[in-house]
Scaffold this motif. Structure first.
Motif, short mmCIF file in Angstrom:
data_model
loop_
_atom_site.label_atom_id
_atom_site.label_comp_id
_atom_site.label_asym_id
_atom_site.label_seq_id
_atom_site.Cartn_x
_atom_site.Cartn_y
_atom_site.Cartn_z
N MET A 1 -10.80 1.19 7.38
CA MET A 1 -10.54 1.15 5.93
C MET A 1 -9.06 1.02 5.64
SD MET A 1 -11.81 1.17 2.94
CE MET A 1 -11.22 1.39 1.26
N LEU A 2 -8.23 1.76 6.39
CA LEU A 2 -6.79 1.70 6.18
C LEU A 2 -6.24 0.32 6.52
CD1 LEU A 2 -4.27 3.34 5.42
CD2 LEU A 2 -4.04 3.96 7.84
N LEU A 3 -6.71 -0.26 7.60
CA LEU A 3 -6.25 -1.59 7.98
C LEU A 3 -6.67 -2.64 6.96
CD1 LEU A 3 -4.92 -3.45 10.07
CD2 LEU A 3 -7.12 -3.59 11.24
N ALA A 4 -7.95 -2.61 6.56
CA ALA A 4 -8.42 -3.58 5.58
C ALA A 4 -7.71 -3.40 4.24
CB ALA A 4 -9.93 -3.45 5.40
N GLY A 5 -7.52 -2.14 3.83
CA GLY A 5 -6.81 -1.88 2.57
C GLY A 5 -5.36 -2.32 2.63
N GLY A 6 -4.71 -2.10 3.77
CA GLY A 6 -3.32 -2.54 3.93
C GLY A 6 -3.18 -4.04 3.83
N VAL A 7 -4.11 -4.77 4.47
CA VAL A 7 -4.08 -6.23 4.37
C VAL A 7 -4.31 -6.67 2.93
CG1 VAL A 7 -5.26 -8.34 5.09
CG2 VAL A 7 -4.79 -6.55 6.76
N LEU A 8 -5.28 -6.03 2.26
CA LEU A 8 -5.56 -6.38 0.87
C LEU A 8 -4.37 -6.08 -0.03
CD1 LEU A 8 -7.62 -7.36 -1.22
CD2 LEU A 8 -8.44 -5.01 -1.42
N LEU A 9 -3.73 -4.92 0.19
CA LEU A 9 -2.54 -4.57 -0.61
C LEU A 9 -1.42 -5.59 -0.41
CD1 LEU A 9 -1.07 -1.01 -0.96
CD2 LEU A 9 0.45 -2.93 -0.58
N PHE B 1 13.00 -6.91 -14.16
CA PHE B 1 11.59 -6.86 -14.57
C PHE B 1 10.67 -7.10 -13.37
CE2 PHE B 1 8.00 -9.66 -15.62
CZ PHE B 1 7.21 -8.78 -16.35
N GLU B 2 11.01 -8.11 -12.56
CA GLU B 2 10.18 -8.44 -11.40
C GLU B 2 10.14 -7.28 -10.41
OE1 GLU B 2 9.73 -12.20 -8.35
OE2 GLU B 2 11.73 -11.45 -8.80
N SER B 3 11.29 -6.70 -10.12
CA SER B 3 11.35 -5.59 -9.18
C SER B 3 10.56 -4.39 -9.69
CB SER B 3 12.80 -5.18 -8.92
OG SER B 3 13.52 -6.26 -8.35
N ALA B 4 10.65 -4.11 -11.00
CA ALA B 4 9.94 -2.97 -11.57
C ALA B 4 8.43 -3.16 -11.48
CB ALA B 4 10.37 -2.74 -13.01
N VAL B 5 7.98 -4.40 -11.81
CA VAL B 5 6.54 -4.66 -11.78
C VAL B 5 6.00 -4.57 -10.36
CG1 VAL B 5 4.79 -6.44 -12.15
CG2 VAL B 5 6.53 -6.04 -13.87
N LEU C 1 3.42 -1.85 -8.87
CA LEU C 1 2.18 -2.32 -8.25
C LEU C 1 2.03 -1.74 -6.85
CD1 LEU C 1 -0.29 -4.25 -8.17
CD2 LEU C 1 1.26 -5.99 -7.26
N LEU C 2 3.11 -1.73 -6.08
CA LEU C 2 3.04 -1.20 -4.72
C LEU C 2 2.71 0.29 -4.72
CD1 LEU C 2 3.45 -1.93 -1.74
CD2 LEU C 2 5.85 -1.31 -1.99
N LEU C 3 3.31 1.05 -5.63
CA LEU C 3 3.06 2.48 -5.71
C LEU C 3 1.61 2.77 -6.09
CD1 LEU C 3 4.03 5.41 -5.69
CD2 LEU C 3 4.73 5.10 -8.09
N ALA D 1 -3.94 4.25 -4.47
CA ALA D 1 -5.36 3.88 -4.41
C ALA D 1 -5.83 3.74 -2.98
CB ALA D 1 -5.59 2.58 -5.18
N LEU D 2 -4.97 3.18 -2.11
CA LEU D 2 -5.34 3.01 -0.71
C LEU D 2 -5.52 4.36 -0.03
CD1 LEU D 2 -5.80 1.24 1.75
CD2 LEU D 2 -3.33 1.17 2.09
N VAL D 3 -4.63 5.31 -0.30
CA VAL D 3 -4.74 6.64 0.29
C VAL D 3 -6.04 7.32 -0.16
CG1 VAL D 3 -3.73 8.95 0.34
CG2 VAL D 3 -2.27 6.94 0.59
N LEU D 4 -6.34 7.21 -1.44
CA LEU D 4 -7.57 7.83 -1.95
C LEU D 4 -8.81 7.19 -1.35
CD1 LEU D 4 -6.63 8.27 -5.74
CD2 LEU D 4 -6.70 10.03 -3.97
N MET D 5 -8.80 5.85 -1.24
CA MET D 5 -9.95 5.16 -0.65
C MET D 5 -10.11 5.51 0.82
SD MET D 5 -11.53 3.58 -3.00
CE MET D 5 -12.62 2.61 -1.96
N THR D 6 -8.99 5.65 1.54
CA THR D 6 -9.06 6.02 2.95
C THR D 6 -9.63 7.43 3.10
OG1 THR D 6 -7.16 4.60 3.45
CG2 THR D 6 -7.74 6.29 5.07
N ALA D 7 -9.21 8.34 2.23
CA ALA D 7 -9.74 9.70 2.28
C ALA D 7 -11.24 9.71 2.00
CB ALA D 7 -9.00 10.58 1.27
N CYS D 8 -11.66 8.91 1.03
CA CYS D 8 -13.10 8.82 0.73
C CYS D 8 -13.86 8.23 1.92
CB CYS D 8 -13.32 7.97 -0.52
SG CYS D 8 -12.75 8.73 -2.06
N ALA D 9 -13.25 7.20 2.55
CA ALA D 9 -13.90 6.59 3.71
C ALA D 9 -14.03 7.59 4.85
CB ALA D 9 -13.11 5.36 4.15
N ALA D 10 -12.98 8.41 5.05
CA ALA D 10 -13.03 9.41 6.11
C ALA D 10 -14.12 10.44 5.82
CB ALA D 10 -11.67 10.09 6.25
N PHE D 11 -14.22 10.87 4.57
CA PHE D 11 -15.23 11.86 4.19
C PHE D 11 -16.64 11.31 4.37
CE2 PHE D 11 -18.02 13.59 0.84
CZ PHE D 11 -18.05 14.92 1.24
#
Length: 339
Positions: A18-26, A71-75, A79-81, A86-96
């Protein structure tokens, strides 16, 4: 990693995937947004006009083009944050969820294997009594000389078949107990078990005129003593029965304090084997090339060795020797730790 339980391994596998797939998607999402913003820069950056312009003193509002990079850097940073959270939460859900699913799957497998082992043990135990009675019924008249001469070969053949059946049942019981992982640990030493195993097969050693060399150093282990005795007996017996007349048998035991493990090394002469055949010897009912006229085993000897070694969190491996024969090396921890 190999010391983790199967449930924890599967949980880590699900979470890592999940972490690998989410990282690629991010990463793809971040690059896509960056490209989309860059391709629309003209909306915020008006085309450069070479004609002179008169700037009114009242026009103090900032020009959008001067803040595009900010503006570009802020957006992209925002987005990265957000995507990272979201990736951390999804990984935690996947682990559970992965742990729960793995637990259910493993519980079903354990119940199925446990039922199979219980059936094997019960069936083997129930067969021991009639086989014992059958052996007695054959031995008594032979010992008393009440069997006609022309019937004695048939009765001795039946007696040998009964002995092989008893050996097979004993191996099945040891295999079932070894695979169950239910142990009653006590302190013992492999070198003492080797001495007992050699005594049991001494008639076969003498019949083959084997040259036996031993280097038995202290090899303390903690485990189920009957199972460990069966392990050592099977390894030694295998080395004798698959040997050749006037062959060699070398047995060594030692202890490595740094690794906290004891070793048993049994090497014998015999027929030439390849590595593929050697690996198959640990499969149930896989027999090596039998010696002409020698006793035929049940095909479970090394399977029992492997099951007992793994039940004690040890390992066993075999390699073919140059010129023929086999070397088996068993490694066992000197102390059992909780899983």
């Amino acid at each position: 990693m190999r010391h983790l339980s199967l449930r924890n391994r599967l949980t880590l596998l699900y979470s890592g995937a999940m972490l690998l797939a989410g990282g690629v998607l991010l990463t793809l999402n971040w690059l896509s947004v960056r490209q989309a913003i860059g391709s629309r820069a003209a909306i915020l950056k008006p085309p450069v006009d070479t004609a002179p312009t008169v700037v009114s003193p009242a026009a103090t509002a900032p020009v959008p083009a001067t803040h595009f990079d900010t503006f570009e850097s802020a957006v992209l940073g925002d987005l990265l944050l957000r995507s990272g959270i979201a990736l951390v939460l999804m990984t935690a859900c996947a682990a559970f969820l992965g742990r729960r699913l793995a637990g259910r799957w493993i519980d079903r497998l354990e119940k199925a294997y446990a039922a199979q082992r219980v059936f094997t043990a019960q069936a083997s135990h129930e067969l021991r009594t009639p086989l014992t009675l059958q052996r007695t019924a054959l031995e008594v008249p032979l010992a008393q000389g009440r069997v006609p001469a022309h019937l004695q070969p048939a009765l001795r053949q039946a007696l040998a078949a009964t002995s092989r059946s008893e050996e097979l049942i004993a191996s099945l019981l040891a295999l079932a107990k070894g695979e169950s992982g239910t142990l009653h640990p006590t302190r013992t030493d492999l070198c003492h078990l080797v001495a007992a195993a050699l005594t049991d097969v001494s008639p076969e050693i003498q019949a083959l005129s084997l040259q036996v060399r031993t280097e038995l150093g202290p090899a303390p282990v903690e485990g189920d003593a009957p199972l460990l005795a069966q392990l050592v007996s099977n390894v030694v017996t295998n080395a004798v029965r698959h040997n050749v007349p006037h062959g060699e048998l070398h047995i060594a035991s030692r202890h490595d304090r740094v690794e906290g493990r004891s070793q048993l090394i049994v090497s014998n002469t015999g027929t030439v084997l390849d590595q593929a055949t050697t690996a198959d010897l640990f499969m149930p009912f896989r027999r090596g090339t039998p010696r002409s006229g020698g006793p035929r085993g049940s095909g479970l000897g090394l399977s029992v060795v492997k099951a007992v070694a793994e039940a004690h969190r040890g390992s066993v491996d075999a390699r073919c020797r140059k010129g023929g024969g086999l070397e088996i090396r068993v490694r066992l921890p000197d102390r059992l730790t909780s899983a």
